[in-house]
Design a protein around this motif. Sequence first.
Motif, mmCIF file in Angstrom:
data_model
loop_
_atom_site.group_PDB
_atom_site.id
_atom_site.type_symbol
_atom_site.label_atom_id
_atom_site.label_comp_id
_atom_site.label_asym_id
_atom_site.label_seq_id
_atom_site.Cartn_x
_atom_site.Cartn_y
_atom_site.Cartn_z
ATOM 1 N N PRO A 1 9.670 8.764 -5.681
ATOM 2 C CA PRO A 1 10.778 7.535 -5.699
ATOM 3 C C PRO A 1 10.712 6.668 -4.316
ATOM 4 C CG PRO A 1 12.103 9.561 -5.868
ATOM 5 C CD PRO A 1 10.383 9.939 -5.658
ATOM 6 N N TRP A 2 10.633 5.277 -4.573
ATOM 7 C CA TRP A 2 10.672 4.478 -3.575
ATOM 8 C C TRP A 2 12.075 4.785 -2.614
ATOM 9 C CZ3 TRP A 2 9.173 -0.872 -5.415
ATOM 10 C CH2 TRP A 2 7.979 -0.955 -5.773
ATOM 11 N N PRO A 3 12.015 5.108 -1.247
ATOM 12 C CA PRO A 3 13.412 4.798 -0.684
ATOM 13 C C PRO A 3 14.078 3.623 -0.626
ATOM 14 C CG PRO A 3 11.486 5.672 0.840
ATOM 15 C CD PRO A 3 11.014 5.134 -0.545
ATOM 16 N N PRO A 4 15.272 3.439 -0.723
ATOM 17 C CA PRO A 4 16.029 2.452 -1.021
ATOM 18 C C PRO A 4 15.670 1.110 -0.021
ATOM 19 C CG PRO A 4 17.736 4.285 -0.737
ATOM 20 C CD PRO A 4 16.344 4.861 -0.270
ATOM 21 N N GLY B 1 0.918 -1.153 0.114
ATOM 22 C CA GLY B 1 0.011 -0.019 -0.005
ATOM 23 C C GLY B 1 0.853 1.221 -0.036
ATOM 24 N N ALA B 2 1.995 1.293 0.905
ATOM 25 C CA ALA B 2 2.838 2.423 0.827
ATOM 26 C C ALA B 2 3.601 2.724 -0.472
ATOM 27 C CB ALA B 2 4.004 2.204 2.006
ATOM 28 N N ALA B 3 3.990 1.707 -1.044
ATOM 29 C CA ALA B 3 4.805 1.628 -2.251
ATOM 30 C C ALA B 3 3.824 2.087 -3.416
ATOM 31 C CB ALA B 3 5.349 0.196 -2.717
ATOM 32 N N VAL C 1 12.674 0.473 0.946
ATOM 33 C CA VAL C 1 11.561 -0.175 0.221
ATOM 34 C C VAL C 1 11.814 -0.833 -0.919
ATOM 35 C CG1 VAL C 1 9.263 0.579 -0.638
ATOM 36 C CG2 VAL C 1 10.118 1.789 1.535
ATOM 37 N N HIS C 2 12.600 -0.234 -1.608
ATOM 38 C CA HIS C 2 12.878 -1.043 -3.012
ATOM 39 C C HIS C 2 13.774 -2.267 -2.554
ATOM 40 C CE1 HIS C 2 15.222 -1.695 -6.660
ATOM 41 N NE2 HIS C 2 14.476 -1.274 -7.439
ATOM 42 N N GLU C 3 14.380 -2.405 -1.639
ATOM 43 C CA GLU C 3 15.133 -3.593 -1.257
ATOM 44 C C GLU C 3 14.409 -4.779 -0.751
ATOM 45 O OE1 GLU C 3 18.844 -4.907 1.660
ATOM 46 O OE2 GLU C 3 18.362 -2.882 1.201
ATOM 47 N N VAL C 4 13.352 -4.298 0.068
ATOM 48 C CA VAL C 4 12.468 -5.336 0.634
ATOM 49 C C VAL C 4 11.476 -5.808 -0.531
ATOM 50 C CG1 VAL C 4 10.386 -5.565 2.129
ATOM 51 C CG2 VAL C 4 12.382 -4.278 2.985
ATOM 52 N N VAL C 5 10.955 -4.966 -1.368
ATOM 53 C CA VAL C 5 10.183 -5.490 -2.466
ATOM 54 C C VAL C 5 10.845 -6.415 -3.384
ATOM 55 C CG1 VAL C 5 8.887 -4.588 -4.501
ATOM 56 C CG2 VAL C 5 8.535 -3.280 -2.176
ATOM 57 N N GLN C 6 12.189 -6.206 -3.819
ATOM 58 C CA GLN C 6 12.856 -6.942 -4.522
ATOM 59 C C GLN C 6 13.143 -8.414 -4.075
ATOM 60 O OE1 GLN C 6 13.996 -6.289 -7.899
ATOM 61 N NE2 GLN C 6 14.131 -8.534 -7.549
ATOM 62 N N GLU C 7 13.409 -8.277 -2.686
ATOM 63 C CA GLU C 7 13.647 -9.611 -1.901
ATOM 64 C C GLU C 7 12.509 -10.358 -1.790
ATOM 65 O OE1 GLU C 7 14.720 -11.234 2.264
ATOM 66 O OE2 GLU C 7 15.793 -9.755 1.875
ATOM 67 N N LEU C 8 11.188 -9.701 -1.601
ATOM 68 C CA LEU C 8 10.030 -10.608 -1.668
ATOM 69 C C LEU C 8 9.623 -11.198 -3.195
ATOM 70 C CD1 LEU C 8 7.766 -8.321 0.757
ATOM 71 C CD2 LEU C 8 8.674 -10.512 1.168
ATOM 72 N N ALA C 9 9.833 -10.158 -4.030
ATOM 73 C CA ALA C 9 9.725 -10.651 -5.344
ATOM 74 C C ALA C 9 10.472 -11.745 -5.756
ATOM 75 C CB ALA C 9 10.061 -9.756 -6.464
ATOM 76 N N ASP C 10 11.964 -11.794 -5.259
ATOM 77 C CA ASP C 10 12.767 -12.857 -5.555
ATOM 78 C C ASP C 10 12.413 -14.181 -4.679
ATOM 79 O OD1 ASP C 10 14.352 -11.195 -6.965
ATOM 80 O OD2 ASP C 10 15.774 -11.008 -5.402
ATOM 81 N N ARG C 11 11.943 -14.014 -3.577
ATOM 82 C CA ARG C 11 11.164 -15.269 -2.778
ATOM 83 C C ARG C 11 10.067 -16.030 -3.457
ATOM 84 N NH1 ARG C 11 11.080 -13.749 3.737
ATOM 85 N NH2 ARG C 11 13.423 -13.000 3.938
ATOM 86 N N MET C 12 9.077 -14.987 -3.942
ATOM 87 C CA MET C 12 8.021 -15.216 -4.687
ATOM 88 C C MET C 12 8.468 -15.974 -5.976
ATOM 89 S SD MET C 12 5.426 -12.375 -4.062
ATOM 90 C CE MET C 12 4.331 -12.954 -5.131
ATOM 91 N N ASP C 13 9.499 -15.876 -6.834
ATOM 92 C CA ASP C 13 9.945 -16.456 -7.924
ATOM 93 C C ASP C 13 10.422 -17.767 -7.475
ATOM 94 O OD1 ASP C 13 9.025 -14.352 -9.492
ATOM 95 O OD2 ASP C 13 10.996 -13.337 -9.661
ATOM 96 N N ALA C 14 11.271 -17.937 -6.434
ATOM 97 C CA ALA C 14 11.917 -18.951 -5.714
ATOM 98 C C ALA C 14 11.006 -20.001 -5.608
ATOM 99 C CB ALA C 14 12.934 -18.544 -4.964
#
Length: 53
Positions: free
Chosen positions: A26-29, A15-17, A31-44
């Motif tokens: 722009p997303w704070p770094p 929601g915040a993103a 937020v970007h890092e957490v979103v990327q990690e979650l996306a990577d986990r979902m892909d895995a």
Amino acid sequence: MGRSISGDQLAALVGAARLLQHNNVPWPPLVHEVVQELADRMDAAGPQADGAA
């Protein structure tokens, strides 16, 4: 990171993103890092069975 995230935390982060993106902020770094990690986990994890045929 490497910690689990609750459904409520995920919903708040998304929601915040979206709010930031909607307002062209722009997303704070972190937020970007957490979103990327979650996306990577979902892909895995791959596709999850949801009971749909």
